[in-house]
Motif scaffolding. Structure first.
Motif, mmCIF file in Angstrom:
data_model
loop_
_atom_site.group_PDB
_atom_site.id
_atom_site.type_symbol
_atom_site.label_atom_id
_atom_site.label_comp_id
_atom_site.label_asym_id
_atom_site.label_seq_id
_atom_site.Cartn_x
_atom_site.Cartn_y
_atom_site.Cartn_z
ATOM 1 N N ILE A 112 0.744 -1.092 0.024
ATOM 2 C CA ILE A 112 0.166 -0.235 -0.315
ATOM 3 C C ILE A 112 0.792 1.192 0.247
ATOM 4 O O ILE A 112 0.291 2.548 -0.183
ATOM 5 N N LYS A 113 2.239 1.173 0.247
ATOM 6 C CA LYS A 113 2.962 2.486 0.345
ATOM 7 C C LYS A 113 2.852 3.332 -0.846
ATOM 8 O O LYS A 113 2.483 4.380 -0.893
ATOM 9 N N GLU A 114 2.932 2.747 -2.135
ATOM 10 C CA GLU A 114 2.814 3.457 -3.553
ATOM 11 C C GLU A 114 1.783 3.963 -3.609
ATOM 12 O O GLU A 114 1.592 5.380 -3.826
ATOM 13 N N PRO A 115 0.539 3.304 -3.476
ATOM 14 C CA PRO A 115 -0.933 4.040 -3.576
ATOM 15 C C PRO A 115 -0.891 5.296 -2.710
ATOM 16 O O PRO A 115 -1.759 6.170 -2.938
ATOM 17 N N ILE A 116 -0.611 4.976 -1.369
ATOM 18 C CA ILE A 116 -0.753 6.007 -0.090
ATOM 19 C C ILE A 116 0.096 7.424 -0.705
ATOM 20 O O ILE A 116 -0.427 8.385 -0.497
ATOM 21 N N GLN A 117 1.174 7.120 -1.411
ATOM 22 C CA GLN A 117 2.070 8.235 -1.783
ATOM 23 C C GLN A 117 1.658 8.740 -3.365
ATOM 24 O O GLN A 117 1.831 9.907 -3.470
ATOM 25 N N ARG A 118 0.927 8.229 -3.936
ATOM 26 C CA ARG A 118 0.602 8.738 -5.108
ATOM 27 C C ARG A 118 -0.746 9.120 -5.666
ATOM 28 O O ARG A 118 -1.168 9.616 -6.555
ATOM 29 N N LEU A 119 -1.951 8.418 -5.016
ATOM 30 C CA LEU A 119 -3.180 8.471 -5.159
ATOM 31 C C LEU A 119 -3.877 9.591 -4.754
ATOM 32 O O LEU A 119 -3.276 9.940 -3.579
ATOM 33 N N PRO A 120 -4.879 10.460 -5.409
ATOM 34 C CA PRO A 120 -5.476 11.547 -4.591
ATOM 35 C C PRO A 120 -6.041 11.312 -3.385
ATOM 36 O O PRO A 120 -6.674 9.876 -3.101
ATOM 37 N N LYS A 121 -6.175 11.863 -2.495
ATOM 38 C CA LYS A 121 -6.725 11.767 -1.092
ATOM 39 C C LYS A 121 -7.903 11.222 -1.119
ATOM 40 O O LYS A 121 -8.448 10.201 -0.422
#
Length: 108
Positions: A55-64
Motif C-alpha cells: 500500500i505504500k505506493e498508492p498512499i504516496q501517489r493516489l489522490p486523497k
C-alpha cells in the motif's frame, strides 16, 4: 462498483510492487477502487495476504479522495482494510500502515 482487474488482484496478493507502480502510471485513480466479488479492494487483499508494504505506493501517489474510499470500503464482513489488518493481529503491518499514512499526511 465494477469488477477488479485480475492482474491487480494478483499483484495485491503477491505484493508485486513493480506491477503496481506500472498500473499507477497506466490507469486512472478510479481503477484502484474496483472490487473483487467479495467486496474486497486492493488494500483488503494486501492486508489479508500480509502484503501491507504493497500500500505504500498508492498512499504516496493516489489522490486523497481515492485513498479515503479505499480505506473506508467495507468487505463482505463489513470490515475496512485496516480493521482486516488489525483482525490478523499483525502489529508490524498495522504499524507500517499507520506510519505510512502519518508520513504522507504530515505536511497537510
Amino acid at each position: 462498483m465494477s469488477s477488479m482487474d485480475p492482474k491487480i488482484e494478483e499483484a495485491a496478493k503477491n505484493g508485486d510492487i513493480n506491477f503496481l507502480i506500472g498500473a499507477l502510471y497506466k490507469h486512472s485513480p478510479d481503477y484502484f477502487l474496483k472490487q473483487q466479488g467479495s467486496d474486497r479492494n486492493i488494500f483488503h487483499i494486501a492486508a489479508w495476504n500480509e502484503r501491507v508494504e504493497f500500500i505504500k505506493e498508492p498512499i504516496q501517489r493516489l489522490p486523497k479522495h481515492i485513498l479515503n474510499q479505499l480505506h473506508f470500503q467495507k468487505n463482505e464482513n463489513g470490515k475496512t482494510p485496516l480493521q482486516k489488518a488489525a483482525g490478523e493481529r499483525n502489529l508490524r503491518n498495522i504499524t507500517l500502515w499507520v506510519g505510512e499514512e502519518k508520513a504522507v499526511h504530515k505536511g497537510e
